[in-house]
Design a protein around this motif. Structure first.
Motif, PDB file in Angstrom:
ATOM      1  N   ASP A 269       1.016  -1.179  -0.128  1.00 60.38           N
ATOM      2  CA  ASP A 269      -0.050   0.007   0.098  1.00 60.38           C
ATOM      3  C   ASP A 269       0.986   1.106  -0.034  1.00 60.38           C
TER       4      ASP A 269
ATOM      5  N   VAL B 127       2.785   7.675   5.623  1.00 64.00           N
ATOM      6  CA  VAL B 127       2.878   7.512   6.963  1.00 64.00           C
ATOM      7  C   VAL B 127       4.326   7.491   7.577  1.00 64.00           C
ATOM      8  N   PHE B 128       4.931   6.753   6.972  1.00 62.30           N
ATOM      9  CA  PHE B 128       6.485   6.553   7.195  1.00 62.30           C
ATOM     10  C   PHE B 128       7.063   7.935   7.335  1.00 62.30           C
TER      11      PHE B 128
ATOM     12  N   ARG C  93       2.401  -2.436   9.918  1.00 61.95           N
ATOM     13  CA  ARG C  93       2.683  -3.158   8.676  1.00 61.95           C
ATOM     14  C   ARG C  93       4.105  -2.833   8.096  1.00 61.95           C
ATOM     15  N   LEU C  94       4.598  -1.511   8.270  1.00 59.90           N
ATOM     16  CA  LEU C  94       5.879  -0.973   7.704  1.00 59.90           C
ATOM     17  C   LEU C  94       6.729  -1.809   8.461  1.00 59.90           C
TER      18      LEU C  94
ATOM     19  N   ASN D 218       0.311   4.154   0.357  1.00 63.37           N
ATOM     20  CA  ASN D 218       0.229   5.176   1.438  1.00 63.37           C
ATOM     21  C   ASN D 218       0.750   4.881   2.696  1.00 63.37           C
ATOM     22  N   LEU D 219       1.349   3.609   2.793  1.00 63.01           N
ATOM     23  CA  LEU D 219       2.153   3.419   3.861  1.00 63.01           C
ATOM     24  C   LEU D 219       3.543   4.482   3.747  1.00 63.01           C
TER      25      LEU D 219
ATOM     26  N   ALA E 190      -0.572   1.063  10.488  1.00 64.16           N
ATOM     27  CA  ALA E 190       0.343   1.380   9.342  1.00 64.16           C
ATOM     28  C   ALA E 190       1.773   1.141   9.665  1.00 64.16           C
TER      29      ALA E 190
END
Length: 326
Positions: A15, A21-22, A51-52, A17-18, A48
């Motif tokens: 994704d 977020v990072f 998940r990262l 979008n991650l 998120a």
């Protein structure tokens, strides 16, 4: 084709979008602030991040007393991710060129109260003439967090006396001002000129130092092992003249501002006897805006406003600037 298939398999479940977020966590070093920056909930950012961490097999950010500090792996990833996001954003640009007369862009600036009071009205007038759809949001100078705000993109342009000494940022001298003093008319001790003995003997209203900035006059006094009698401290330069007009106190402030208030409030404006070197104000922005055409136009306009204002002139009766140093 084989290579393309490999790329497809590798990124099939990623994704993008991650990456946003990072970078938000990297800039803010705080989960809650990253969520605010992205306009999402805090649990969404925490999820998120989980998940990262799985995707990169690394903690990425470690919670400390100073905030969410990036791991060595996260520090390696920060620049490539920033560049990737910038390139992706570039693909969404509809117009090839920035057109100020039709743009509806919003620029967020962080100014000193001096810049906001004195120069912002002039900048707004220019915008009304050249770019009526462009909006400006003016924030107070962020001080110690200014570099973070510029890197994150929450501030487009900043003016400050303290330059950011980092290759990620561009800093250009914007203007400079001598330090002058304001004294009320018919002061019982001071009329027409001000010497060092009078300055040190008088009582003063002063700008309160902050963690990120110590006023130039305070540094000059310290370097000369001198001390003045401060009886009132305020948080904003623009408060000083009103106090001076109603007391026998002295205020030290930039020349442009001192001369403006001297005219409005019928005050004496006198060269301060402590130092004679001008204070430089810098215009600063992050390197990710370096090639942004709209940003280039906006910072040129801001600089034009300053140049058109010119250099403050000397007043009759003001002490002349000496050729010596502190």
């Amino acid at each position: 084709m084989k290579h393309l298939n490999q790329l497809s398999n590798r990124f099939r479940n990623v994704d993008l979008n991650l990456l946003k977020v990072f970078y938000a966590i990297y800039c803010e070093q705080n989960i809650s602030k990253a969520a605010q920056m992205l306009c999402v909930s805090q649990p969404a950012v925490s999820n998120a991040l989980k998940r990262l961490r799985e995707m990169y097999d690394d903690p990425l950010f470690v919670r400390t007393a100073e905030g969410m500090m990036p791991s060595p792996r996260a520090q390696e990833l920060a620049q490539p991710i920033q560049e990737a996001l910038r390139y992706l954003e570039g693909t969404l640009v509809v117009e090839d060129r920035f057109r100020p007369e039709t743009s509806n862009r919003t620029f967020t600036v962080a100014l000193t109260d001096y810049g906001e009071f004195y120069f912002l009205p002039r900048l707004v007038r220019k915008l009304a003439e050249q770019a009526p759809g462009v909006e400006v949001i003016c924030l107070p100078n962020a001080g110690a967090s200014l570099a973070v705000e510029l890197r994150a993109g929450t501030v487009d342009l900043a003016w400050d006396w303290v330059r950011i000494d980092d290759q990620e940022y561009f800093c250009e001298p914007l203007f400079e001002d001598d330090g002058y003093c304001l004294v009320r008319r018919n002061h019982p001790e001071i009329e027409g000129e001000l010497n060092l003995e009078q300055y040190l003997a008088a009582e003063h209203v002063a700008l309160r130092p902050t963690r990120s900035h110590q006023p130039r006059i305070e540094r000059a006094l310290e370097s000369g092992d001198l001390q003045r009698k401060v009886v009132v401290e305020v948080s904003h330069l623009t408060v000083l003249p009103g106090v001076v007009a109603n007391t026998n106190l002295i205020a030290t402030m930039p020349q442009r501002l001192a001369e403006f208030y001297a005219d409005v409030m019928d005050l004496q404006v006198l060269k301060n006897p402590v130092y004679d070197d001008a204070v430089i104000v810098y215009q600063m922005w992050h390197s990710h805006f370096a090639e942004d055409e709209g940003h280039q136009w906006f910072r040129r306009l801001a600089k034009q406003v300053v140049l058109e204002d010119g250099v403050p002139g000397r007043r009759e009766g003001s002490a002349q600037v000496s050729s010596g140093s502190d």
